[in-house]
Design a protein around this motif. Structure first.
Motif, PDB file in Angstrom:
ATOM      1  N   TRP A 479       0.962  -1.190  -0.040  1.00 52.47           N
ATOM      2  CA  TRP A 479       0.121   0.118  -0.095  1.00 52.47           C
ATOM      3  C   TRP A 479       0.997   1.274   0.073  1.00 52.47           C
ATOM      4  O   TRP A 479       0.541   2.233  -0.604  1.00 52.47           O
ATOM      5  CB  TRP A 479      -1.022  -0.014   1.257  1.00 52.47           C
ATOM      6  N   ALA A 480       2.018   1.172   0.839  1.00 52.49           N
ATOM      7  CA  ALA A 480       3.017   2.459   0.781  1.00 52.49           C
ATOM      8  C   ALA A 480       3.225   2.504  -0.825  1.00 52.49           C
ATOM      9  O   ALA A 480       3.474   3.730  -1.281  1.00 52.49           O
ATOM     10  CB  ALA A 480       3.952   1.966   1.694  1.00 52.49           C
ATOM     11  N   GLU A 481       3.581   1.563  -1.526  1.00 47.34           N
ATOM     12  CA  GLU A 481       4.045   1.743  -2.714  1.00 47.34           C
ATOM     13  C   GLU A 481       3.056   2.390  -3.876  1.00 47.34           C
ATOM     14  O   GLU A 481       3.385   3.261  -4.442  1.00 47.34           O
ATOM     15  CB  GLU A 481       4.732   0.363  -3.268  1.00 47.34           C
ATOM     16  N   GLU A 482       1.846   1.620  -3.388  1.00 47.15           N
ATOM     17  CA  GLU A 482       0.647   2.272  -4.337  1.00 47.15           C
ATOM     18  C   GLU A 482       0.367   3.427  -4.146  1.00 47.15           C
ATOM     19  O   GLU A 482       0.146   4.568  -4.956  1.00 47.15           O
ATOM     20  CB  GLU A 482      -0.546   1.440  -3.999  1.00 47.15           C
ATOM     21  N   GLU A 483       0.534   4.118  -2.869  1.00 52.14           N
ATOM     22  CA  GLU A 483       0.529   5.263  -2.624  1.00 52.14           C
ATOM     23  C   GLU A 483       1.584   6.455  -3.148  1.00 52.14           C
ATOM     24  O   GLU A 483       1.209   7.360  -3.657  1.00 52.14           O
ATOM     25  CB  GLU A 483       0.330   5.599  -0.971  1.00 52.14           C
ATOM     26  N   ARG A 484       2.689   5.806  -3.200  1.00 51.19           N
ATOM     27  CA  ARG A 484       3.871   6.604  -3.763  1.00 51.19           C
ATOM     28  C   ARG A 484       3.579   6.887  -5.273  1.00 51.19           C
ATOM     29  O   ARG A 484       3.752   7.706  -5.917  1.00 51.19           O
ATOM     30  CB  ARG A 484       5.200   5.771  -3.471  1.00 51.19           C
ATOM     31  N   LYS A 486       0.742   6.701  -6.776  1.00 47.28           N
ATOM     32  CA  LYS A 486      -0.325   7.705  -7.028  1.00 47.28           C
ATOM     33  C   LYS A 486       0.243   9.195  -6.809  1.00 47.28           C
ATOM     34  O   LYS A 486      -0.343  10.105  -7.544  1.00 47.28           O
ATOM     35  CB  LYS A 486      -1.437   7.334  -5.950  1.00 47.28           C
ATOM     36  N   GLN A 487       0.881   9.419  -5.884  1.00 49.45           N
ATOM     37  CA  GLN A 487       1.564  10.756  -5.559  1.00 49.45           C
ATOM     38  C   GLN A 487       2.356  11.208  -6.834  1.00 49.45           C
ATOM     39  O   GLN A 487       2.305  12.394  -7.118  1.00 49.45           O
ATOM     40  CB  GLN A 487       2.520  10.807  -4.265  1.00 49.45           C
TER      41      GLN A 487
END
Ligand code: B12
Ligand code: SF4
Length: 498
Positions: A479-484, A486-487
């Motif tokens: 999820w951290a990677e997905e968020e990154r 997305k950013q």
């Protein structure tokens, strides 16, 4: 559990004038004396052993050694050890590529890549150097009769590495391997590590006929296990022969009870007749089934984890290898997902503690939650004891008369551990004693085998927590990677607005 049969086969193919020392990194570290002694460091690894492989390559290079490597992982991903600095990459099956390497060494070449498209005839494979092993470290020894499998499961890298035409040794050749193990004093289990022991039914029956006599003559020194496809259930003659040779367990790739998933993954052989009936037939004959289960197939409906647990309960199958689907390098699944742009990493490693390496068709957290819950449920101590008990009441009795042996110190220690943990310490102690006495009364020929399988849960109970923690950690990282990502995607817009 088992020794590195690949490396001791490599040692047997290389010139016997060379001196060998074997270190199994699953067992122990390399000593300073061994480092100092070696002129050449020869490595093999499976995909899950990647990190250790790379660390050893670096250590060997730091010490100024020449390094050669081969085996399943280097064959799947040669660029990884190559970048790490190995001198010789000896890929594919060693029967063909090792002689090329020996020739290169004789010519004084200090590096090289040795590959072949050809699949060797294994009737020329020499008897593995079992003498290089530390026998006490292992539960069973390994021998291999055939390589390759005729089926076409989409996720499988066996057919990529070893081909779809099963190649078998001769019965005499395999018996010579058993003779050697016998001569070296081995007297416990032997795992036939074939990808699919019954891939060539005609030849395997010839082997079993010969093995039956060998076992009789030697008074059944070895108890065999193997891996086979589910169509074993349809061949009673074959199962009977296995029983006559003192086989007591067989690993089946069940994968999932969901027929749509089996069709999609091209595991057609599991859809031809009822899986429940197949397991029942094999069990009644007297072969304990171990099952491989997978979750996360495309199009899979919610609740797949529960359906797997229910299947295990219905059949009673005690031990399973349960994992989230992984796309392994160069498999048909890997190529399809790559084309569809769904591969997240090429690091698929088939481990039971690994999140899938591609974007699935239902939410990944849903699959991960079902997986962890199902894993924990399968090995919950009450459920496990009940399942194993129900299974051993219907398991067929062994047909061969094995002479009674005095228990070894290792056996006695294992017995003491299981009695202490399961019969005294744990809350399930009453169930443990009830089921044990009931098995002794109702199916007395299998009680020892039953106790061994009860003991397996000592591993799985601990492993449940490892699976839970590691999958949760990977989900957080996911999820951290997905968020990154997305950013990164929204940044240009922000820049314009700013
Ligand atoms: C027995 C077996 C095990 C045993 C023991 C393995 C051991 N200690 O070596 C057990 C049950 C413990 C096991 C566990 C696992 N296994 Co396993 N296992 C096998 C199996 C069925 C047979 C291995 C064997 O002995 N083969 C016989 C020998 C003679 O063949 P070989 O090793 O391929 O060696 C030949 C060539 O590869 C080559 N070669 C090999 N090494 C070297 C080295 C050099 C220098 C050279 C030149 C050549 C060379 O020459 C040899 C002769 O031709 C193979 C499938 C297979 N067909 O090999 C899977 C296989 C090796 N396992 C595999 C996997 C994924 C696992 C697990 C991760 C499964 C899991 N989900 O937990 C674990 C990992 C365990 C761990 N953490 O270490 C994969 C590896 C995939 C990959 N591309 O790397 C395979 C290929 C099966 C598969 N597709 O699923 N496994
Ligand atoms: S039956 Fe097993 S070994 Fe054969 S292709 Fe399918 S998964 Fe691979």
């Amino acid at each position: 559990m088992l020794p590195p049969l690949g490396l001791i086969t490599v040692a047997a193919i290389l010139p016997q004038a060379w001196e060998f020392k074997l270190v199994d990194r699953n067992v122990r570290n390399i000593t300073e004396a061994e480092w100092a002694w070696a002129d050449l460091v020869i490595l093999s690894a499976m995909i899950v052993q990647k990190d250790d492989l790379l660390a050893i390559i670096q250590e060997a290079k730091r010490r100024g050694k020449r390094v050669a490597c081969g085996g399943p992982y280097p064959t799947s991903m040669p660029e990884v050890p190559q970048t790490a600095g190995v001198d010789y990459l000896i890929l594919d099956e060693g029967e063909i590529t090792l002689p090329m390497f020996v020739e290169a060494i004789a010519k004084g070449e200090t590096s090289g890549i040795f590959r072949t498209q050809e699949k060797p005839d294994v009737t020329s494979t020499p008897v593995p150097r079992f003498d290089l092993l530390e026998f006490d470290a292992y539960d069973s020894m390994s021998v291999q009769f055939s390589r390759g499998c005729p089926f076409q499961c989409e996720f499988c890298d066996i057919i990529v590495l070893y081909g779809r035409k099963p190649r078998t040794k001769t019965p005499a050749q395999l018996l010579a391997e058993l003779d050697y193990l016998y001569e070296l004093g081995w007297r416990r289990g032997v795992f036939m590590v074939d990808d699919n022991f019954i891939g060539n039914k005609r030849n395997v029956k010839l082997l079993l006929e010969a093995l039956k006599i060998w076992q009789q003559e030697h008074e059944y020194p070895f108890r065999f296990n193997t891996e086979a496809s589910v169509d074993l259930a349809a061949d009673q003659e074959l199962m009977d022969l296995m029983m006559d040779c003192y086989f007591d367990a067989v690993f089946l790739g069940i994968e999932t009870p969901d027929e749509d998933s089996l069709q999609l993954t091209k595991k057609f052989q599991n859809t031809r007749s009822s899986l429940l009936e197949a397991v029942e037939a094999i069990t009644k004959t007297g072969l304990r089934v171990m099952a491989g289960f997978i979750i996360g197939f495309d199009g899979e409906k919610s609740g797949a984890g529960d359906r797997i647990v229910r299947f295990a309960e219905l059949t009673g199958i005690p031990t399973t290898t349960f994992a989230m689907l992984q796309a392994l390098p160069h498999t048909a699944l890997w190529h399809r997902l790559e084309k569809e742009g769904r591969l997240r990493s090429t690091n698929g490693n088939l481990n039971q503690t690994t999140l899938m390496n591609f974007v699935p068709t239902r939410p990944v957290e849903e699959i991960a939650r079902e997986y962890v819950e199902a894993f924990c449920e399968l090995y919950e101590p009450n459920a496990y004891l009940d399942r194993v008990y129900s299974y051993f009441l219907k398991l067929g009795a062994p047909r061969v008369k094995v002479p009674a042996k005095l228990p070894t110190l290792i056996d006695l220690r294992a017995l003491a551990i299981i009695v202490w943990r399961q019969g005294i310490k744990r809350e399930t102690r009453w169930k443990f004693w009830h089921h044990l006495f009931s098995v002794i009364k109702r199916n007395p020929a299998v009680w020892e085998h039953y106790l061994i399988v009860c003991a397996h849960n000592e591993h799985f109970m601990e492993y449940r927590e490892i699976v839970r923690t590691q999958i949760e950690e990977q989900l957080t990282a996911y999820w951290a990677e997905e968020e990154r990502v997305k950013q990164l995607e929204v940044k240009p817009e922000k820049a314009i607005a700013g």
